[in-house]
Write a protein that holds these residues in place. Structure first.
Motif, short mmCIF file in Angstrom:
data_model
loop_
_atom_site.label_atom_id
_atom_site.label_comp_id
_atom_site.label_asym_id
_atom_site.label_seq_id
_atom_site.Cartn_x
_atom_site.Cartn_y
_atom_site.Cartn_z
N LEU A 188 7.04 7.53 -9.97
CA LEU A 188 6.08 7.86 -11.03
C LEU A 188 4.74 8.31 -10.44
CD1 LEU A 188 5.58 7.85 -14.12
CD2 LEU A 188 4.69 5.52 -13.85
N PHE A 189 4.28 7.64 -9.38
CA PHE A 189 3.02 7.98 -8.73
C PHE A 189 3.30 8.74 -7.43
CE2 PHE A 189 -0.09 4.49 -10.39
CZ PHE A 189 0.24 4.84 -11.69
N ASN A 190 2.58 9.84 -7.23
CA ASN A 190 2.60 10.49 -5.93
C ASN A 190 1.34 10.10 -5.17
OD1 ASN A 190 0.51 12.02 -7.02
ND2 ASN A 190 1.83 13.75 -7.53
N LYS A 191 1.09 10.70 -4.02
CA LYS A 191 -0.04 10.31 -3.18
C LYS A 191 -1.37 10.52 -3.90
CE LYS A 191 -2.04 11.06 1.41
NZ LYS A 191 -1.92 11.81 2.69
N ALA A 192 -1.49 11.64 -4.62
CA ALA A 192 -2.75 11.93 -5.32
C ALA A 192 -3.01 10.91 -6.42
CB ALA A 192 -2.70 13.34 -5.90
N VAL A 193 -1.97 10.52 -7.15
CA VAL A 193 -2.14 9.55 -8.23
C VAL A 193 -2.53 8.19 -7.68
CG1 VAL A 193 -0.98 8.40 -10.14
CG2 VAL A 193 -0.55 10.82 -9.73
N TRP A 194 -1.93 7.78 -6.57
CA TRP A 194 -2.31 6.51 -5.96
C TRP A 194 -3.78 6.53 -5.56
CZ3 TRP A 194 0.02 2.25 -6.71
CH2 TRP A 194 1.41 2.16 -6.78
N GLY A 195 -4.27 7.68 -5.07
CA GLY A 195 -5.69 7.78 -4.72
C GLY A 195 -6.58 7.60 -5.93
N LYS A 196 -6.18 8.18 -7.07
CA LYS A 196 -6.98 8.02 -8.29
C LYS A 196 -6.90 6.59 -8.81
CE LYS A 196 -6.53 12.85 -9.70
NZ LYS A 196 -6.04 13.80 -10.73
N ALA A 197 -5.75 5.96 -8.64
CA ALA A 197 -5.61 4.57 -9.08
C ALA A 197 -6.55 3.66 -8.28
CB ALA A 197 -4.16 4.12 -8.91
N LYS A 198 -6.67 3.91 -7.00
CA LYS A 198 -7.57 3.10 -6.16
C LYS A 198 -9.02 3.27 -6.58
CE LYS A 198 -5.96 4.56 -2.12
NZ LYS A 198 -5.78 4.67 -0.65
N SER A 199 -9.43 4.50 -6.85
CA SER A 199 -10.82 4.72 -7.27
C SER A 199 -11.08 4.10 -8.64
CB SER A 199 -11.12 6.22 -7.29
OG SER A 199 -10.34 6.89 -8.26
N LEU A 200 -10.07 4.12 -9.50
CA LEU A 200 -10.23 3.54 -10.83
C LEU A 200 -10.41 2.03 -10.75
CD1 LEU A 200 -10.25 4.25 -13.83
CD2 LEU A 200 -7.79 3.89 -13.87
N LEU A 201 -9.66 1.37 -9.88
CA LEU A 201 -9.81 -0.07 -9.72
C LEU A 201 -11.20 -0.43 -9.18
CD1 LEU A 201 -6.30 -1.02 -8.27
CD2 LEU A 201 -7.19 -1.53 -10.56
N LYS A 202 -11.74 0.42 -8.32
CA LYS A 202 -13.10 0.18 -7.80
C LYS A 202 -14.12 0.27 -8.94
CE LYS A 202 -12.14 1.94 -3.13
NZ LYS A 202 -12.44 3.01 -2.14
N GLU A 203 -13.93 1.22 -9.85
CA GLU A 203 -14.86 1.36 -10.98
C GLU A 203 -14.73 0.18 -11.94
OE1 GLU A 203 -14.35 5.15 -12.80
OE2 GLU A 203 -14.70 6.27 -10.95
N ILE A 204 -13.52 -0.35 -12.08
CA ILE A 204 -13.33 -1.53 -12.94
C ILE A 204 -14.12 -2.71 -12.38
CG2 ILE A 204 -11.63 -3.25 -13.66
CD1 ILE A 204 -9.64 -1.00 -14.03
N LEU A 205 -14.14 -2.86 -11.05
CA LEU A 205 -14.91 -3.94 -10.43
C LEU A 205 -16.40 -3.79 -10.69
CD1 LEU A 205 -13.09 -4.25 -6.98
CD2 LEU A 205 -12.91 -5.80 -8.94
#
Length: 352
Positions: A259-276
């Motif tokens: 479901l996730f490719n490399k680009a999506v995983w990168g966006k997921a990581k940045s999104l979790l940082k913004e949630i923090l």
């Protein structure tokens, strides 16, 4: 010049009566129209459990690790009350062929729902016991923080754009359950109001399966009737991370791709940082809901007598104006006409 040889060569009919003063000759005519019903400017705010957050914050010791645990329970109720399974309720006007098609996918949907439940259970387990953080380990994500500060931000990200940032393949078989799981993780229902609405629906002939179906395939039905809240970072982070961990590597049976490719995983990581950083947590005391009003100023209700609500969270209300501007300025307008058009649009928007 509106006249040729002292005779009117054409007529201009505009709904903007303010343009009359732009014609010094006084020949511009307006046409009588039926007066519209005046909309009341009353804004009725429904009970929102997030309003209790500020008073709770003032009474909690800031040095306590679990200072927000009781607060979140007070706001959202027992998370176990939330429906754990869901299948679609077909709208009354939809044909039976679609109903049969959805029943044919029962087993696949059941598997998807079990994955959603597992993500919710993993997030709750880590919240209750930080020592179980290994449940949400993922090599494609950054290492989970050992401690999450409960902070709030006056600058907020848009909920829809945040959830939609991680673009997944449209035809991937796990797209639907991923979207449902992410929505449930991101926005916590007001469980007491959800139980109240469900009770009214049951009185009108709905079954538990009907309600769960609607919750899964068309949750907007409940979003128009039940308030939701974006939880503080310590709760929201684990809920969203659990969805990424559970669904990110799900393989599509037809394409063999995750479901996730490399680009999506990168966006997921940045999104979790913004949630923090609390960019997606509701500030204490903020209310994002009001009742929808009818033309006579009374709260709107559906056919079951349930009040309809409007959510002003995010940028939906302001993005709507873009379409109007494109429509208004579909032709070339000078400075004076453009000023009048903007003033008219602003006046109509403020009155509504």
């Amino acid at each position: 010049d509106f006249q040729v040889n002292s005779e009117t060569s054409f007529q201009i009919v505009l709904p903007l009566t303010m343009l009359r003063k732009q014609d010094p000759s006084g020949d511009a005519r307006t046409y009588n129209v039926s007066p519209t019903v005046k909309m009341t400017t009353l804004r009725i705010t429904p009970p929102n459990p997030v309003n209790r957050m500020q008073s709770a914050l003032d009474s909690v010791n800031e040095d306590s690790e679990g200072k927000f645990d009781s607060l979140v329970n007070d706001i959202t109720g027992d998370g176990s009350k939330q429906a754990s399974s869901a299948f679609d309720l077909i709208d009354d006007n939809e044909d039976s062929a679609e109903n049969r098609d959805q029943n044919a996918h029962y087993e696949v949907q059941k598997e998807h729902l079990e994955a959603i439940d597992e993500a919710e259970a993993a997030a709750k387990a880590v919240q209750d016991d930080p020592g179980k953080v290994e449940l949400l380990y993922c090599a494609d994500l950054d290492e989970a923080p050992s401690h999450i500060e409960q902070v709030f931000s006056a600058v907020l990200g848009d909920t829809y754009h945040g959830m939609d940032r991680s673009k997944v393949p449209v035809r991937h078989e796990y797209k639907k359950p991923y979207k449902v799981a992410l929505s449930r993780a991101w926005l916590q229902w007001n469980n007491s109001k959800l139980d109240e609405v469900s009770g009214v629906l049951k009185e009108n002939g709905w079954t538990d399966e009907d309600i769960n179906n609607k919750m899964y395939f068309k949750h907007s039905f409940f979003a128009e009737r039940v308030e939701r809240v974006q939880l503080p970072p310590r709760q929201l982070y684990w809920r969203v991370r659990a969805v990424f961990v559970k669904f990110g590597n799900k393989i599509d049976s037809k394409t063999g791709l995750p479901l996730f490719n490399k680009a999506v995983w990168g966006k997921a990581k940045s999104l979790l940082k913004e949630i923090l950083l609390a960019y997606y947590s509701d500030p204490p005391g903020a209310s994002f809901y009001r009742y929808e009003l009818s033309v006579d100023g009374t709260p709107k209700v559906d056919r079951h007598g349930i009040n309809l609500i409007h959510c002003c969270r995010g940028t939906n209300d302001v993005e709507n104006i873009h379409k109007h501007y494109h429509t208004i300025f579909r032709y070339t307008a000078g400075i004076e006409l453009g000023d009048c058009l903007l003033a008219e649009r602003r006046h109509r928007h403020n009155n509504r």
